[in-house]
Design an enzyme around this catalytic site. Sequence first.
Site, PDB file in Angstrom:
ATOM      1  N   ILE A   1       0.830  -1.201   0.000  1.00  0.00           N
ATOM      2  CA  ILE A   1       0.000   0.000   0.000  1.00  0.00           C
ATOM      3  C   ILE A   1       0.866   1.252   0.000  1.00  0.00           C
ATOM      4  O   ILE A   1       0.574   2.229  -0.693  1.00  0.00           O
ATOM      5  CB  ILE A   1      -0.958  -0.013   1.200  1.00  0.00           C
ATOM      6  CG1 ILE A   1      -1.918  -1.204   1.082  1.00  0.00           C
ATOM      7  CG2 ILE A   1      -1.749   1.296   1.281  1.00  0.00           C
ATOM      8  CD1 ILE A   1      -2.731  -1.478   2.339  1.00  0.00           C
TER       9      ILE A   1
ATOM     10  N   LEU B   1      12.913  -2.507   4.237  1.00  0.00           N
ATOM     11  CA  LEU B   1      12.807  -3.545   3.201  1.00  0.00           C
ATOM     12  C   LEU B   1      12.683  -4.955   3.769  1.00  0.00           C
ATOM     13  O   LEU B   1      12.942  -5.933   3.063  1.00  0.00           O
ATOM     14  CB  LEU B   1      13.982  -3.459   2.219  1.00  0.00           C
ATOM     15  CG  LEU B   1      14.123  -2.116   1.477  1.00  0.00           C
ATOM     16  CD1 LEU B   1      15.305  -2.176   0.509  1.00  0.00           C
ATOM     17  CD2 LEU B   1      12.839  -1.758   0.732  1.00  0.00           C
TER      18      LEU B   1
ATOM     19  N   ASP C   1      15.436   1.245   9.803  1.00  0.00           N
ATOM     20  CA  ASP C   1      14.454   0.723  10.744  1.00  0.00           C
ATOM     21  C   ASP C   1      13.808   1.889  11.500  1.00  0.00           C
ATOM     22  O   ASP C   1      14.510   2.739  12.070  1.00  0.00           O
ATOM     23  CB  ASP C   1      15.174  -0.211  11.719  1.00  0.00           C
ATOM     24  CG  ASP C   1      14.241  -0.924  12.674  1.00  0.00           C
ATOM     25  OD1 ASP C   1      13.048  -0.573  12.722  1.00  0.00           O
ATOM     26  OD2 ASP C   1      14.717  -1.829  13.386  1.00  0.00           O
TER      27      ASP C   1
ATOM     28  N   TYR D   1      -0.361  -8.327  17.188  1.00  0.00           N
ATOM     29  CA  TYR D   1      -0.489  -7.384  16.070  1.00  0.00           C
ATOM     30  C   TYR D   1      -1.715  -6.495  16.269  1.00  0.00           C
ATOM     31  O   TYR D   1      -1.631  -5.259  16.177  1.00  0.00           O
ATOM     32  CB  TYR D   1      -0.603  -8.157  14.758  1.00  0.00           C
ATOM     33  CG  TYR D   1      -0.976  -7.292  13.570  1.00  0.00           C
ATOM     34  CD1 TYR D   1      -0.025  -6.482  12.952  1.00  0.00           C
ATOM     35  CD2 TYR D   1      -2.281  -7.287  13.061  1.00  0.00           C
ATOM     36  CE1 TYR D   1      -0.358  -5.679  11.866  1.00  0.00           C
ATOM     37  CE2 TYR D   1      -2.624  -6.494  11.984  1.00  0.00           C
ATOM     38  CZ  TYR D   1      -1.658  -5.693  11.383  1.00  0.00           C
ATOM     39  OH  TYR D   1      -2.005  -4.895  10.318  1.00  0.00           O
TER      40      TYR D   1
ATOM     41  N   ARG E   1     -15.818 -11.193   3.058  1.00  0.00           N
ATOM     42  CA  ARG E   1     -14.840 -10.130   3.244  1.00  0.00           C
ATOM     43  C   ARG E   1     -15.302  -8.874   2.528  1.00  0.00           C
ATOM     44  O   ARG E   1     -16.079  -8.933   1.574  1.00  0.00           O
ATOM     45  CB  ARG E   1     -13.462 -10.549   2.702  1.00  0.00           C
ATOM     46  CG  ARG E   1     -12.827 -11.757   3.386  1.00  0.00           C
ATOM     47  CD  ARG E   1     -12.433 -11.440   4.807  1.00  0.00           C
ATOM     48  NE  ARG E   1     -11.777 -12.561   5.473  1.00  0.00           N
ATOM     49  CZ  ARG E   1     -12.402 -13.457   6.224  1.00  0.00           C
ATOM     50  NH1 ARG E   1     -13.720 -13.387   6.388  1.00  0.00           N
ATOM     51  NH2 ARG E   1     -11.726 -14.426   6.829  1.00  0.00           N
TER      52      ARG E   1
ATOM     53  N   GLY F   1      -9.107 -19.684  14.242  1.00  0.00           N
ATOM     54  CA  GLY F   1      -8.933 -18.246  14.397  1.00  0.00           C
ATOM     55  C   GLY F   1      -9.344 -17.419  13.202  1.00  0.00           C
ATOM     56  O   GLY F   1      -9.434 -16.192  13.289  1.00  0.00           O
TER      57      GLY F   1
END
Length: 312
Positions: A13, A34, A55, A146, A214, A274
């Site tokens: 994105i 990357l 980073d 996450y 979805r 899940g």
Amino acid sequence: MVRVLVTGGAGFIGSNLVISLVKEGCDVTVVDDLSMGMMKNLKDVQGKIIFYKHDVCDHVFMHRVLDANFDYIYYLAAVASVVDSVERPYITHQVNQESVVNSLEYLRINHYFPKKFLFISSAAVYGNYPELPKKENGRVQPLTPYAVDKYASERFTIDYGTLYGLSTVVVRFFNVFGPRQNPSSSYSGVLSIVTKCLLKNKKFIMYGDGSQTRDFVYVDDIVRALIFISKKKETCGVYNIGYGEQNKLLDVIRQYEKIAGKRLDIEFKDPRSGDIQESMADVTRLKKTGFVAKWGLENGLKKYWRYAESEF
């Protein structure tokens, strides 16, 4: 010239966003280590952007970058693999939450006030609650590190806006598909994997019977929404970005087959533990901003297929 920072700008994105911003004449800086993004995603804007392979957890480095005092900041940098967050919760936490808060804090203490700091979140924060459509002010159930980090970073982003006067906004993506999505990645979207299987005449593994739903949204509409929301001075809080449509996966695949003129070889397996059965965004709040999607699912699939055929 408008100065823009995009973290994670070499990813799926992020790279699509960067390309659009360059076309608009923006001076774009990209930070990406990357680990998930790819330089080939930015080949169309090579030499037209400032790129740092670095980073975002290196706070000293990020502070030097932020000293440019950008007009807009799009924070897409993340370890987007749910599985990775389960296996390495603290390491992924540093990227998915700590780096975000550190950047917001540096803006605060240095009195930098971008026109918009836009944080990218995910529909993963909703978890498995059965309510549909998913509303921004509805219940959340972050079930993985996450999702927990995304939700916590949302709250920090919003609160830095209300408490300290930063112009901040959060968006939650639903199921994004389109060019530059890596089908070989363990966290890739299902339609990129379907595309690869169609192109290479390979078997596609369907977990479940295909009845899972979805809200698929084409990446160009995602990018248009991001830019639109960031430019609207009054936007704040959280916005779902989807089409507000509930489509069965198997139905979408059959539609894609017609566009591709090919039949997908599907092997059905038991659902994975899940996996969410139903998902759909409530996009009422997004529409109230005046944003109107351009592509839609069918036209997005057509455009994606044309791109895929030319690239593979």
